[in-house]
Design a protein around this motif. Sequence first.
Motif, PDB file in Angstrom:
ATOM      1  N   GLU A   1      20.955 -22.188  -4.883  1.00 14.83           N
ATOM      2  CA  GLU A   1      21.027 -21.497  -3.587  1.00 14.83           C
ATOM      3  C   GLU A   1      22.442 -20.997  -3.313  1.00 14.83           C
ATOM      4  OE1 GLU A   1      19.470 -24.221  -0.677  1.00 14.83           O
ATOM      5  OE2 GLU A   1      17.495 -24.256  -1.629  1.00 14.83           O
ATOM      6  N   TYR A   2      23.441 -21.811  -3.643  1.00 15.96           N
ATOM      7  CA  TYR A   2      24.832 -21.392  -3.470  1.00 15.96           C
ATOM      8  C   TYR A   2      25.123 -20.146  -4.313  1.00 15.96           C
ATOM      9  CZ  TYR A   2      29.869 -21.242  -4.015  1.00 15.96           C
ATOM     10  OH  TYR A   2      31.158 -20.819  -4.071  1.00 15.96           O
ATOM     11  N   LEU A   3      24.664 -20.157  -5.561  1.00 12.46           N
ATOM     12  CA  LEU A   3      24.889 -19.011  -6.436  1.00 12.46           C
ATOM     13  C   LEU A   3      24.152 -17.773  -5.924  1.00 12.46           C
ATOM     14  CD1 LEU A   3      24.653 -20.873  -9.840  1.00 12.46           C
ATOM     15  CD2 LEU A   3      26.708 -19.822  -8.869  1.00 12.46           C
ATOM     16  N   GLU A   4      22.936 -17.958  -5.401  1.00 16.48           N
ATOM     17  CA  GLU A   4      22.199 -16.832  -4.810  1.00 16.48           C
ATOM     18  C   GLU A   4      22.994 -16.224  -3.656  1.00 16.48           C
ATOM     19  OE1 GLU A   4      18.366 -18.283  -3.620  1.00 16.48           O
ATOM     20  OE2 GLU A   4      17.633 -18.377  -5.682  1.00 16.48           O
ATOM     21  N   GLU A   5      23.576 -17.080  -2.840  1.00 14.77           N
ATOM     22  CA  GLU A   5      24.378 -16.603  -1.714  1.00 14.77           C
ATOM     23  C   GLU A   5      25.604 -15.841  -2.207  1.00 14.77           C
ATOM     24  OE1 GLU A   5      26.938 -18.722   1.766  1.00 14.77           O
ATOM     25  OE2 GLU A   5      24.903 -19.479   1.466  1.00 14.77           O
ATOM     26  N   GLU A   6      26.271 -16.363  -3.236  1.00 16.34           N
ATOM     27  CA  GLU A   6      27.427 -15.674  -3.818  1.00 16.34           C
ATOM     28  C   GLU A   6      27.024 -14.300  -4.345  1.00 16.34           C
ATOM     29  OE1 GLU A   6      30.939 -16.186  -4.648  1.00 16.34           O
ATOM     30  OE2 GLU A   6      30.596 -17.460  -2.920  1.00 16.34           O
ATOM     31  N   ILE A   7      25.926 -14.240  -5.064  1.00 14.35           N
ATOM     32  CA  ILE A   7      25.451 -12.974  -5.633  1.00 14.35           C
ATOM     33  C   ILE A   7      25.108 -12.003  -4.512  1.00 14.35           C
ATOM     34  CG2 ILE A   7      23.570 -11.893  -6.934  1.00 14.35           C
ATOM     35  CD1 ILE A   7      23.563 -14.577  -8.602  1.00 14.35           C
ATOM     36  N   ASN A   8      24.434 -12.492  -3.491  1.00 12.66           N
ATOM     37  CA  ASN A   8      24.090 -11.638  -2.361  1.00 12.66           C
ATOM     38  C   ASN A   8      25.345 -11.087  -1.690  1.00 12.66           C
ATOM     39  OD1 ASN A   8      22.076 -10.408  -0.785  1.00 12.66           O
ATOM     40  ND2 ASN A   8      22.413 -11.899   0.838  1.00 12.66           N
ATOM     41  N   ASN A   9      26.374 -11.914  -1.576  1.00  9.56           N
ATOM     42  CA  ASN A   9      27.644 -11.446  -1.015  1.00  9.56           C
ATOM     43  C   ASN A   9      28.234 -10.327  -1.865  1.00  9.56           C
ATOM     44  OD1 ASN A   9      27.528 -13.225   1.131  1.00  9.56           O
ATOM     45  ND2 ASN A   9      28.821 -14.756   0.156  1.00  9.56           N
ATOM     46  N   TRP A  10      28.186 -10.481  -3.177  1.00  9.94           N
ATOM     47  CA  TRP A  10      28.688  -9.433  -4.063  1.00  9.94           C
ATOM     48  C   TRP A  10      27.882  -8.155  -3.895  1.00  9.94           C
ATOM     49  CZ3 TRP A  10      32.613  -8.922  -7.651  1.00  9.94           C
ATOM     50  CH2 TRP A  10      33.394 -10.056  -7.876  1.00  9.94           C
ATOM     51  N   LEU A  11      26.571  -8.293  -3.776  1.00  8.25           N
ATOM     52  CA  LEU A  11      25.709  -7.111  -3.691  1.00  8.25           C
ATOM     53  C   LEU A  11      25.832  -6.386  -2.363  1.00  8.25           C
ATOM     54  CD1 LEU A  11      22.509  -8.524  -5.414  1.00  8.25           C
ATOM     55  CD2 LEU A  11      24.154  -6.890  -6.377  1.00  8.25           C
ATOM     56  N   THR A  12      26.151  -7.100  -1.305  1.00 12.61           N
ATOM     57  CA  THR A  12      26.253  -6.466   0.001  1.00 12.61           C
ATOM     58  C   THR A  12      27.685  -6.088   0.356  1.00 12.61           C
ATOM     59  OG1 THR A  12      26.387  -8.621   1.095  1.00 12.61           O
ATOM     60  CG2 THR A  12      24.208  -7.611   0.907  1.00 12.61           C
ATOM     61  N   ASN A  13      28.636  -6.591  -0.396  1.00 15.17           N
ATOM     62  CA  ASN A  13      30.035  -6.289  -0.145  1.00 15.17           C
ATOM     63  C   ASN A  13      30.384  -4.938  -0.751  1.00 15.17           C
ATOM     64  OD1 ASN A  13      32.673  -6.544   0.638  1.00 15.17           O
ATOM     65  ND2 ASN A  13      33.201  -8.073  -0.881  1.00 15.17           N
ATOM     66  N   ILE A  14      31.067  -4.123   0.009  1.00 15.56           N
ATOM     67  CA  ILE A  14      31.480  -2.816  -0.490  1.00 15.56           C
ATOM     68  C   ILE A  14      32.863  -2.978  -1.114  1.00 15.56           C
ATOM     69  CG2 ILE A  14      31.918  -0.401   0.106  1.00 15.56           C
ATOM     70  CD1 ILE A  14      29.026  -1.351   0.581  1.00 15.56           C
ATOM     71  N   THR A  15      32.868  -3.241  -2.406  1.00 17.59           N
ATOM     72  CA  THR A  15      34.123  -3.397  -3.142  1.00 17.59           C
ATOM     73  C   THR A  15      34.050  -2.539  -4.382  1.00 17.59           C
ATOM     74  OG1 THR A  15      33.263  -5.293  -4.351  1.00 17.59           O
ATOM     75  CG2 THR A  15      34.538  -5.762  -2.363  1.00 17.59           C
TER      76      THR A  15
END
Length: 85
Positions: A65-79
Amino acid sequence: MKKRPNYRKFQPQLKRIEELEKNNSTFKRIYSEYELMSDELWELENDEKTSVPDDFITAIQLQTEYLEEEINNWLTNITPIDTKA
C-alpha cells in the motif's frame, strides 16, 4: 490454485509508467519493488501449502500500500520525467 491477477493496478496510466521507468531510476526501483511485493503477496495469500503468520502478510500488505501511494504520487505529480534521480 487461483489465477494470478493482473498486478498492473495502474493500467490506465501505463504509458506514463513506462515513460517514468525509462527515464527515472528512482521510479523504476519503486515500481519494480511494487511489482515484486504484489507478486509475493498474491503467492502468500493463495498458496495452500505454506503457512505464513498473519502479521507477516499484514506487513507485506502495508508495504505494498505504501508503494502504491508512492507510485500514485509520482503519477499525479507534475515533474520532469527526464530527471535521472
